[in-house]
Enzyme design. Sequence first.
Site, PDB file in Angstrom:
ATOM      1  CB  SER A 180      -0.958  -0.030   1.199  1.00 24.23           C
ATOM      2  OG  SER A 180      -1.885   1.039   1.136  1.00 24.23           O
ATOM      3  CB  THR A 181       1.200   4.146   2.293  1.00 23.30           C
ATOM      4  OG1 THR A 181      -0.213   4.223   2.474  1.00 23.30           O
ATOM      5  CG2 THR A 181       1.787   5.547   2.224  1.00 23.30           C
ATOM      6  CG  HIS A 206      -4.184  -0.859  -0.782  1.00 20.54           C
ATOM      7  ND1 HIS A 206      -3.957  -0.744   0.570  1.00 20.54           N
ATOM      8  CD2 HIS A 206      -4.715  -2.100  -0.965  1.00 20.54           C
ATOM      9  CE1 HIS A 206      -4.338  -1.857   1.179  1.00 20.54           C
ATOM     10  NE2 HIS A 206      -4.796  -2.693   0.268  1.00 20.54           N
ATOM     11  CG  MET A 299      -2.206   3.357   7.372  1.00 20.88           C
ATOM     12  SD  MET A 299      -0.997   3.706   8.662  1.00 20.88           S
ATOM     13  CE  MET A 299      -2.067   4.326   9.966  1.00 20.88           C
ATOM     14  CG  ASP A 302      -6.007  -5.420   2.474  1.00 18.58           C
ATOM     15  OD1 ASP A 302      -6.725  -6.407   2.732  1.00 18.58           O
ATOM     16  OD2 ASP A 302      -5.807  -5.008   1.311  1.00 18.58           O
TER      17      ASP A 302
END
Length: 367
Positions: A180-181, A206, A299, A302
């Site tokens: 993600s991030t 993401h 973050m 997930d």
Amino acid sequence: MKKIRVVVVDDSALVRSLLAEIINRQRDMECVGVANDPLVAREIIRELNPDVITLDVEMPRMDGLDFLGRLMRLRPMPVLMISTLTERGAEVTMKALELGAIDFVAKPRIGLADGIKELADQIVEKIRVAASAQVKRAVPQPAAARMATSPEGAGAAATTPPPKLLGRVSTEKLICIGSSTGGTEAVKEILMRMPADAPGILVTQHMPPGFTTSFAARLNGLCQITVKEAVDRERILPGHAYIAPGGRHLRIDRSGANYVAVVEDGEPVNRHKPSVDVLFHSCAQVVGPNAFGIMLTGMGNDGAKAMREMKDAGSYNYVQNEATCVVFGMPREAIAHGAADEVLPLLEIAPALLSRLRSGGGDRYRV
């Protein structure tokens, strides 16, 4: 409570006003300054030393990317890009993430005021994440490397030797990656180290619709393997990496003796679509001990639970360590769930995986 101090840089007076209003409504943050171009922003940043900057890409007097590049070399700080939801906007956003931006928000081309208001929760959440992220000073690239990693130079000759072939890769092995991030650059670091005969790779990063096409194309120009957006029901082949399309879940299924990618709509899982949990859960169910799992920076939680399912099904899992993560949320949760076999710095994950493949095909119980 110490508030997150934000400076908004955007050439649109409407966007500056809307973002400042959204930020100032939050109890834990405040907009301490606004600027209509990077040259004004430079003085405001120098004076106010904010915690986070929101930065538009297309602005007068100095391009947002030029400003970002200089900022990350001279005064690195968390930057949230405000991108336009266009093909050009997606390409520029990928470059901004490469330069060191923490994340981005895609603003609509029409209905701007209502669109920004609808994105309010996403904007403030990403500002909070940016404020806690690890930001590293950008290192200037040699000219040849800049050419190879630029959109114009995609496909240019690599500046380092290609990864050594595995020689006896099994079509039964699969690698699943969740991020993600900060993950766009982390995924790039993994895929660029994969040889042309690597096992098939599936990636859930993401990302909203409209950006994964550019992400895949950029990686395809840099890697020995073929990188593409996943297409529903296509066969998963060695030497290929498949990126989950923005706004769609990606999972694995079987068709006879072959693995196939399934791209589908559905409700968000863990607030995300695509969701790492969806990919990892299918991997546990369908691939089992023939799988490798990789959890990268991001973050939230997930994928953590499903990565443990992968391990219980016999997969061997790598998790990025805290020191090299932009945000240590998803890796921390994977470790807490007991899903990690090895916790490694980012640059050591691909070599460790390839070494394991060469020595024993990935069998977790092999001595």
